[in-house]
Design a protein around this motif. Sequence first.
Motif: not given
Length: 190
Positions: A107-130
């Motif tokens: 419905d809204d990607p923003v809460p999901a991006f916030r959660e992913i930001h939260r679970i990632l370690a400081p040097q963590g990487t998100l790979i996003l395909g869309f």
Amino acid sequence: MPGDVFEQFAEDYDRWFDEHRAEYRAELARVRRLLPRPDARAVEVGAGSGRFAAPLGIPIGIEPSPALGRMARERGIEVIRGRAESIPLRDGACSSALVVTVICFLDDPVPAFREIHRILAPQGTLILGFLEREGPVAQKYLHEEGKHRFLSRARFYSPDEVRELLGRTGFFVAGAESQAGFSVLTVRKA
């Protein structure tokens, strides 16, 4: 999008990867090129039936659909039932996160991006395909009668819109690759 369509038609969802093997392999290869080497703390959010996590060596999957989660488990993925907007993992627990063709169903990607930001370690990487809104696949399903049952209710975004949403949630795009209307972004914490 109601999760019940994925639950009710899980076999159809999974079959797509066999019926569209060339597209699937091309997407998988592009994600593999950008994905950091997965370790025990790598996760796929929206793991579906495990078609990306398993061949990429990502050991953990977050998936709301029990039927798809069972398929991912059969492919060797440790599946945790959850949603992208409320990931049941502790802060900084993940070295990397993969999210493929998921944001169009939120419905809204923003809460999901916030959660992913939260679970990632400081040097963590998100790979996003869309799927890009103006790309051929999205356009086909936006303008075709008898739309595909999974993509018919999807909300597609432009690459600029996705970058803006990521920026609002503490991420920046470090790299991007787009081909045939499918974007893969390498994203880092700002």
